[in-house]
Enzyme design. Structure first.
Site, PDB file in Angstrom:
ATOM      1  N   GLU A 263       0.851  -1.199   0.000  1.00  0.00           N
ATOM      2  CA  GLU A 263       0.000   0.000   0.000  1.00  0.00           C
ATOM      3  C   GLU A 263       0.879   1.238   0.000  1.00  0.00           C
ATOM      4  OE1 GLU A 263      -2.953  -0.168   3.119  1.00  0.00           O
ATOM      5  OE2 GLU A 263      -3.609  -2.160   2.532  1.00  0.00           O
ATOM      6  N   HIS A 282      -8.099   1.115   1.403  1.00  0.00           N
ATOM      7  CA  HIS A 282      -7.967   0.888   2.854  1.00  0.00           C
ATOM      8  C   HIS A 282      -8.867   1.864   3.627  1.00  0.00           C
ATOM      9  CE1 HIS A 282      -5.075  -0.944   6.025  1.00  0.00           C
ATOM     10  NE2 HIS A 282      -6.259  -0.717   6.566  1.00  0.00           N
TER      11      HIS A 282
HETATM   12  N1  LIG Z   1      -9.547  -2.464   6.615  1.00  0.00           N
HETATM   13  C1  LIG Z   1      -9.340  -1.786   7.720  1.00  0.00           C
HETATM   14  O1  LIG Z   1      -9.289  -0.559   7.715  1.00  0.00           O
HETATM   15  C2  LIG Z   1      -9.208  -2.510   9.006  1.00  0.00           C
HETATM   16  C3  LIG Z   1      -8.676  -3.773   9.042  1.00  0.00           C
HETATM   17  N2  LIG Z   1      -8.554  -4.427  10.232  1.00  0.00           N
HETATM   18  C4  LIG Z   1      -7.994  -5.769  10.209  1.00  0.00           C
HETATM   19  O2  LIG Z   1      -8.981  -6.677  10.663  1.00  0.00           O
HETATM   20  C5  LIG Z   1      -8.359  -7.631  11.498  1.00  0.00           C
HETATM   21  C6  LIG Z   1      -9.382  -8.174  12.473  1.00  0.00           C
HETATM   22  O3  LIG Z   1      -9.751  -7.160  13.379  1.00  0.00           O
HETATM   23  P1  LIG Z   1     -10.586  -7.499  14.706  1.00  0.00           P
HETATM   24  O4  LIG Z   1     -11.797  -8.258  14.374  1.00  0.00           O
HETATM   25  O5  LIG Z   1     -10.712  -6.234  15.440  1.00  0.00           O
HETATM   26  O6  LIG Z   1      -9.541  -8.451  15.444  1.00  0.00           O
HETATM   27  P2  LIG Z   1      -9.848  -9.557  16.539  1.00  0.00           P
HETATM   28  O7  LIG Z   1      -8.561  -9.868  17.159  1.00  0.00           O
HETATM   29  O8  LIG Z   1     -10.982  -9.127  17.388  1.00  0.00           O
HETATM   30  O9  LIG Z   1     -10.327 -10.800  15.678  1.00  0.00           O
HETATM   31  C7  LIG Z   1      -9.480 -11.597  14.917  1.00  0.00           C
HETATM   32  C8  LIG Z   1     -10.017 -13.009  14.996  1.00  0.00           C
HETATM   33  O10 LIG Z   1      -9.251 -13.811  14.117  1.00  0.00           O
HETATM   34  C9  LIG Z   1      -9.159 -15.092  14.717  1.00  0.00           C
HETATM   35  N3  LIG Z   1      -8.072 -15.824  14.115  1.00  0.00           N
HETATM   36  C10 LIG Z   1      -6.736 -15.647  14.293  1.00  0.00           C
HETATM   37  N4  LIG Z   1      -6.045 -16.540  13.552  1.00  0.00           N
HETATM   38  C11 LIG Z   1      -6.974 -17.283  12.899  1.00  0.00           C
HETATM   39  C12 LIG Z   1      -6.872 -18.358  11.992  1.00  0.00           C
HETATM   40  N5  LIG Z   1      -5.694 -18.828  11.599  1.00  0.00           N
HETATM   41  N6  LIG Z   1      -8.009 -18.900  11.508  1.00  0.00           N
HETATM   42  C13 LIG Z   1      -9.219 -18.414  11.895  1.00  0.00           C
HETATM   43  N7  LIG Z   1      -9.367 -17.399  12.769  1.00  0.00           N
HETATM   44  C14 LIG Z   1      -8.253 -16.844  13.250  1.00  0.00           C
HETATM   45  C15 LIG Z   1      -8.952 -14.781  16.178  1.00  0.00           C
HETATM   46  O11 LIG Z   1      -9.289 -15.889  16.978  1.00  0.00           O
HETATM   47  C16 LIG Z   1      -9.893 -13.629  16.386  1.00  0.00           C
HETATM   48  O12 LIG Z   1     -11.152 -14.065  16.845  1.00  0.00           O
HETATM   49  C17 LIG Z   1      -7.228  -6.870  12.161  1.00  0.00           C
HETATM   50  O13 LIG Z   1      -6.178  -7.750  12.533  1.00  0.00           O
HETATM   51  C18 LIG Z   1      -6.787  -5.903  11.123  1.00  0.00           C
HETATM   52  O14 LIG Z   1      -5.704  -6.421  10.411  1.00  0.00           O
HETATM   53  C19 LIG Z   1      -8.977  -3.880  11.392  1.00  0.00           C
HETATM   54  C20 LIG Z   1      -9.516  -2.635  11.408  1.00  0.00           C
HETATM   55  C21 LIG Z   1      -9.626  -1.819  10.226  1.00  0.00           C
HETATM   56  O1  LIG Z   2      -6.808   3.706   9.187  1.00  0.00           O
HETATM   57  C1  LIG Z   2      -5.894   2.976   9.484  1.00  0.00           C
HETATM   58  O2  LIG Z   2      -4.880   3.317  10.063  1.00  0.00           O
HETATM   59  C2  LIG Z   2      -6.037   1.527   9.124  1.00  0.00           C
HETATM   60  C3  LIG Z   2      -6.966   0.826  10.048  1.00  0.00           C
HETATM   61  C4  LIG Z   2      -6.594  -0.570  10.144  1.00  0.00           C
HETATM   62  O3  LIG Z   2      -6.304  -1.220   9.197  1.00  0.00           O
HETATM   63  C5  LIG Z   2      -6.534  -1.177  11.467  1.00  0.00           C
HETATM   64  O4  LIG Z   2      -7.032  -0.574  12.432  1.00  0.00           O
HETATM   65  O5  LIG Z   2      -5.996  -2.278  11.574  1.00  0.00           O
END
Ligand SMILES: NC(=O)C1=CN([C@@H]2O[C@H](COP(=O)(O)OP(=O)(O)OC[C@H]3O[C@@H](n4cnc5c(N)ncnc54)[C@H](O)[C@@H]3O)[C@@H](O)[C@H]2O)C=CC1
Ligand SMILES: O=C(O)CCC(=O)C(=O)O
Length: 535
Positions: A263, A282
């Site tokens: 990115e 993103h």
């Molecule tokens: N596009 C964006 O702007 C954003 C992206 N994200 C991404 O989303 C991801 C998830 O966020 P949350 O739900 O808040 O995290 P979280 O930690 O609450 O949930 C992640 C889940 O993935 C599960 N997990 C881990 N390894 C696994 C595997 N090998 N197979 C199946 N399940 C598995 C965990 O048990 C957990 O329940 C973050 O790590 C981040 O990278 C988060 C926020 C914003």
């Molecule tokens: O807006 C950002 O910084 C990205 C958010 C995101 O991907 C995250 O919270 O993991």
């Protein structure tokens, strides 16, 4: 003392105002800095706060000689060299909850957009066209949604999917059955089983060695015909080349990507022109509400870490939950009991500690991780060369020296908030115990077999002697002559006339010369000194 905080990457002002309101924090706000410039400047800062655009590499962390805290205004910490931060004792603090809803809402926005061809419809209208027949859509109702990762975002997606009449299935081996039941989500036995029935497959897992490339050519080939794949988690979890090939072969109905391996996505990426691929730059967390939430959450936690040494929000202090303040007295006892045990064993000739076993009363069970870290710090302080021994790196530094660490809950320690540290090496072992009651000062209560009752303040002198009259007077006189002020003197014995132990809490330090002089006194058998580091 003032701490300097560097803020990069467009962090919402509401959180930054909380930092700026503190007179002890000097905040410098800059745009996302090029790598070299950040490297050049980082040495001046105690904390850095940013979003995903700033990479906190191993090189940057090693150059950041004053750095104590990295604040990440968001969830994912895959842009941070976590292991190196832990080794160096740098706290990593993220904002895990504030942007959950924003991602879940973008999921439905983009998937409906894809199913109803909204980008094409909007473009055709801008171009003066009115062609409804080409813009036939599909509904969510009745489709099976397969969620990989039923954490915060996966759960919010699941809850909303029910409202659309979808069947919701998920794969997450780390989540208990009860959570699946509460969310009315069916558990898939395996990733393959989930893939086999998902009309829409969506990824909500962190990027790590287990999830990188999780959805590749093989997995895409196992989806039901004309499925949709969504990746709003991290680039690389879905293999971009395999996805492109599947879209070009018309094997999928479509896909949504909000995140990319590199990115920003390069301008000429073939993904930009792939059929039925809806791309967003993103944007998952890009709502006013989410940015305000994560900024406030991370800035408050960074402030508390810097000003109050509150590391409860730090993801690299293992396993603590509950009130950090409540654990502080217990951590002090754990650290000091370990330092006492180490000092006494060292004077018995056992310098290489091999095992540290921590036992804690049931009311401290929630703090097992931080308490073990505190005990490890107690064993290491004054022994290893580091200017940054703290709760973050103590466990890994101890383990790197071959120390086996263990922690267990016990009802046999005589107090629900009791702590016992047992150190062992070779044939020798010593246990030191204490309590951290809620309503009174922390105390050390046992050294080996001897019951004591002493508040471990700056320095603790531990003497063993024959239980004969006159010893206490001679020790007191010698310390007085050498201007060592006794705060508490606790004498313990196992049986009259046998061996006795004195735990003497003193102000200031006790020199090696004074320790040797104590050993010269009649009937004194051993003399050990534990100097405690800063609280
Ligand atoms: N596009 C964006 O702007 C954003 C992206 N994200 C991404 O989303 C991801 C998830 O966020 P949350 O739900 O808040 O995290 P979280 O930690 O609450 O949930 C992640 C889940 O993935 C599960 N997990 C881990 N390894 C696994 C595997 N090998 N197979 C199946 N399940 C598995 C965990 O048990 C957990 O329940 C973050 O790590 C981040 O990278 C988060 C926020 C914003
Ligand atoms: O807006 C950002 O910084 C990205 C958010 C995101 O991907 C995250 O919270 O993991």
């Amino acid at each position: 003392m003032a701490y300097r905080v560097l803020v990069t990457d467009d962090v919402d002002p509401e959180g930054l105002a909380l930092l700026a309101a503190e007179t002890e924090l000097l905040v410098d706000e800059v745009p996302t800095l090029p790598k070299d410039e950040l490297l050049r400047r980082i040495g001046d800062y105690d904390a850095i706060v940013g979003r995903s655009a700033t990479k906190i590499s191993a090189e940057l962390l090693r150059a950041a000689k004053k750095l104590r805290v990295v604040g990440r205004a968001g969830v994912g910490v895959d842009n941070i060299a976590l292991d190196v931060a832990t080794e160096l004792g740098v706290a990593i603090i993220n904002a895990p909850a504030g942007n959950t809803v924003a991602v879940a809402e973008l999921f439905f926005g983009t998937v409906i957009g894809l199913l109803r061809q909204l980008p094409a419809a909007a473009l055709s209208m801008q171009n003066g066209v009115w062609d409804r027949s080409k813009l036939m859509g599909r509904e969510l109702k009745g489709k099976t949604l397969g969620i990989v990762g039923l954490g915060r975002i996966g759960s919010e997606v699941a809850m909303r999917a029910h409202a659309f009449g979808m069947t919701v299935v998920a794969f997450d081996p780390y989540i208990a059955d009860e959570r699946f039941t509460a969310l009315r989500v069916r558990r898939a036995a395996s990733l393959d089983a989930l893939i086999a029935e998902s009309n829409i497959l969506t990824m909500h897992v962190p990027l790590n060695d287990e999830t990188r490339g999780m959805i590749g050519k093989r997995e895409l080939g196992r989806l039901p015909a004309r499925s949709i794949v969504v990746n709003m988690a991290r680039g690389g979890i879905v293999d971009e080349a395999a996805l492109l090939a599947a879209l070009e072969a018309d094997q999928l109905r479509g896909a949504v990507l909000d995140v990319f391996t590199a990115e920003p996505l390069v301008a000429d990426s073939p993904l930009r022109t792939a059929p039925n691929l809806l791309l967003t730059p993103h944007l998952g967390a890009n709502t006013v509400e989410a940015q305000r939430n994560v900024s406030r959450d991370v800035c408050l936690a960074v402030r508390d870490a810097l000003l109050h040494n509150d590391l409860s929000k730090s993801i690299n202090v293992a396993g603590g939950s509950g009130e950090w303040g409540d654990l502080q007295p217990a951590m002090l006892v754990a650290r000091r009991a370990a330092a006492v045990a180490r000092a006494v064993l060292a004077d018995q000739g056992m310098r290489a500690v091999r095992r540290l076993a921590l036992r804690i009363g049931p009311d401290l069970a929630h703090g097992a991780g931080p308490l073990l870290a505190a005990a490890a710090a107690g064993v290491l302080e004054g022994v290893i060369e580091t200017d940054r021994l703290n709760l973050i790196n103590a466990r890994s530094l101890a383990e790197a020296r071959g120390l086996e660490l263990s922690v267990g809950e016990s009802n046999e320690l005589g107090h629900p908030r009791a702590i016992e540290i047992a150190l062992a090496g070779g044939m020798q072992q010593l246990a030191v115990a204490g309590v951290a009651p809620e309503d009174s000062k922390p105390r050390l209560t046992r050294i080996g077999q001897f019951h004591v009752d002493v508040n471990p303040r700056q320095t603790l002198l531990i003497l063993t002697n024959h239980d004969v009259p006159g010893v206490i007077g001679r020790v007191g006189t010698l310390l007085g002559e050498r201007k060592v002020n006794i705060a508490e003197y606790h004498q313990a014995r196992l049986a009259q006339g046998g061996d006795a132990l004195a735990a003497i809490s003193v102000d200031g330090a006790v020199s090696e010369e004074t320790r040797k002089a104590l050993l010269e006194l009649p009937d004194v058998l051993t003399a050990s000194v534990a100097h405690f580091g800063a609280e």
